[in-house]
Design an enzyme around this catalytic site. Structure first.
Site, mmCIF file in Angstrom:
data_model
loop_
_atom_site.group_PDB
_atom_site.id
_atom_site.type_symbol
_atom_site.label_atom_id
_atom_site.label_comp_id
_atom_site.label_asym_id
_atom_site.label_seq_id
_atom_site.Cartn_x
_atom_site.Cartn_y
_atom_site.Cartn_z
ATOM 1 N N SER A 78 16.390 -7.063 -27.423
ATOM 2 C CA SER A 78 17.224 -5.959 -27.906
ATOM 3 C C SER A 78 18.461 -5.750 -27.030
ATOM 4 O O SER A 78 18.485 -6.116 -25.854
ATOM 5 C CB SER A 78 16.434 -4.657 -27.950
ATOM 6 O OG SER A 78 15.208 -4.846 -28.617
HETATM 7 N N1 SAH Z 1 10.758 -5.861 -26.855
HETATM 8 C C1 SAH Z 1 11.333 -7.198 -26.981
HETATM 9 C C2 SAH Z 1 12.145 -7.366 -28.229
HETATM 10 C C3 SAH Z 1 11.258 -7.683 -29.306
HETATM 11 S S1 SAH Z 1 11.794 -8.235 -30.861
HETATM 12 C C4 SAH Z 1 12.139 -7.575 -25.769
HETATM 13 O O1 SAH Z 1 12.350 -6.750 -24.883
HETATM 14 O O2 SAH Z 1 12.536 -8.735 -25.691
HETATM 15 C C5 SAH Z 1 10.314 -7.764 -31.727
HETATM 16 C C6 SAH Z 1 9.088 -8.554 -31.387
HETATM 17 O O3 SAH Z 1 8.024 -7.995 -32.144
HETATM 18 C C7 SAH Z 1 9.172 -10.013 -31.779
HETATM 19 O O4 SAH Z 1 8.896 -10.812 -30.668
HETATM 20 C C8 SAH Z 1 8.095 -10.168 -32.856
HETATM 21 O O5 SAH Z 1 7.450 -11.412 -32.840
HETATM 22 C C9 SAH Z 1 7.152 -9.028 -32.501
HETATM 23 N N2 SAH Z 1 6.300 -8.549 -33.588
HETATM 24 C C10 SAH Z 1 6.596 -8.451 -34.894
HETATM 25 N N3 SAH Z 1 5.538 -7.972 -35.578
HETATM 26 C C11 SAH Z 1 4.549 -7.757 -34.671
HETATM 27 C C12 SAH Z 1 3.195 -7.283 -34.768
HETATM 28 N N4 SAH Z 1 2.648 -6.937 -35.928
HETATM 29 N N5 SAH Z 1 2.489 -7.175 -33.620
HETATM 30 C C13 SAH Z 1 3.016 -7.540 -32.421
HETATM 31 N N6 SAH Z 1 4.273 -8.018 -32.278
HETATM 32 C C14 SAH Z 1 5.036 -8.117 -33.388
#
Ligand code: SAH
Length: 226
Positions: A78
């Site tokens: 993000s």
């Molecule tokens: N917090 C992260 C940004 C994440 S982007 C950072 O600091 O880099 C969102 C993430 O959520 C992605 O990696 C995606 O694979 C994950 N995601 C999506 N659906 C999910 C679910 N049901 N459970 C766990 N993770 C999930």
């Protein structure tokens, strides 16, 4: 060792140790403080975590840019401001345990881990979870636990959580997460359609009462179900 020798050694160590310190301070000042983030713990965590260690080598020069960056598997790290905003809004404090859904690169987890006692974070893509786990352990964070699972169900064994930070867009707030939030706890979660408008929501729990506030429009990757 001669004076010159030790000076050069120190200079090298500083350079190799963290050559992006200036970029990071500027990021905090211009992208975060200037947009109104005031919480001292959040600002110092954002100043401390080496964001460039959470992106691929070809994106090193963009690590402190004012935006999200790809991390593979169609996912993103993000924008720094959003990470700071989400951190500040849950009011993290020493002594607390926090749950994050969507580990991604591990960056948001590391920012939270600078402040609270324990961060539990769940990622649905195993390759991202593994990469994040080795990153946070290399950087010395001992208070981040990562698991591969569908974050919809939360992490009951470690609940209740003082705060929950969800970093993928859901169409509704998963009931297990509400259940695992401590009385008096705060959750921040993007809610909406993955392809249209999404709103970052603050969810507060007081006894049986749940209140929600819509904060700012955002754009996150979708919350995917197994
Ligand atoms: N917090 C992260 C940004 C994440 S982007 C950072 O600091 O880099 C969102 C993430 O959520 C992605 O990696 C995606 O694979 C994950 N995601 C999506 N659906 C999910 C679910 N049901 N459970 C766990 N993770 C999930």
């Amino acid at each position: 060792m001669s004076k010159f020798g030790s000076f050069t050694f120190l200079g090298m160590a500083l350079l190799v140790g963290d050559s992006f310190e200036r970029e990071r301070r500027e990021m905090v000042r211009f992208q975060i403080e200037h947009r109104g983030i005031k919480d001292a713990a959040t600002l110092s965590a954002m100043t401390a975590v080496p964001r460039h260690r959470f992106v691929a080598e070809n994106l090193l020069k963009n690590a402190y840019d004012d935006g999200a960056l790809p991390i593979g598997h169609g996912q993103t790290i993000s924008q720094p401001y959003i990470v700071a905003y989400m951190t500040e809004i849950v009011k993290p404090q020493k002594g607390q345990r926090v749950l994050e859904i969507g580990t991604g690169s591990g960056y948001q987890a590391a920012v939270l881990a600078q402040i609270v006692d324990m961060v539990f974070t769940i990622e649905v893509v195993p390759e991202l979870a593994n990469a994040a786990a080795s990153r946070v352990s290399t950087l010395g964070y001992k208070n981040v636990k990562i698991k591969v699972a569908d974050g919809y169900y939360g992490w009951k064994e470690n609940s209740p959580f003082d705060a929950i930070v969800v970093t993928a867009t859901t169409e509704f707030i998963p009931p297990p997460l509400l259940e695992q939030l401590k009385d008096g706890g705060r959750m921040v979660i993007p809610v909406g359609s993955p392809f249209f408008t999404q709103s970052l929501m603050l969810v507060e729990k007081q006894g049986k009462k749940i209140t929600t506030h819509s904060l700012i429009p955002v754009r996150f990757v979708p919350f995917t179900r197994n």
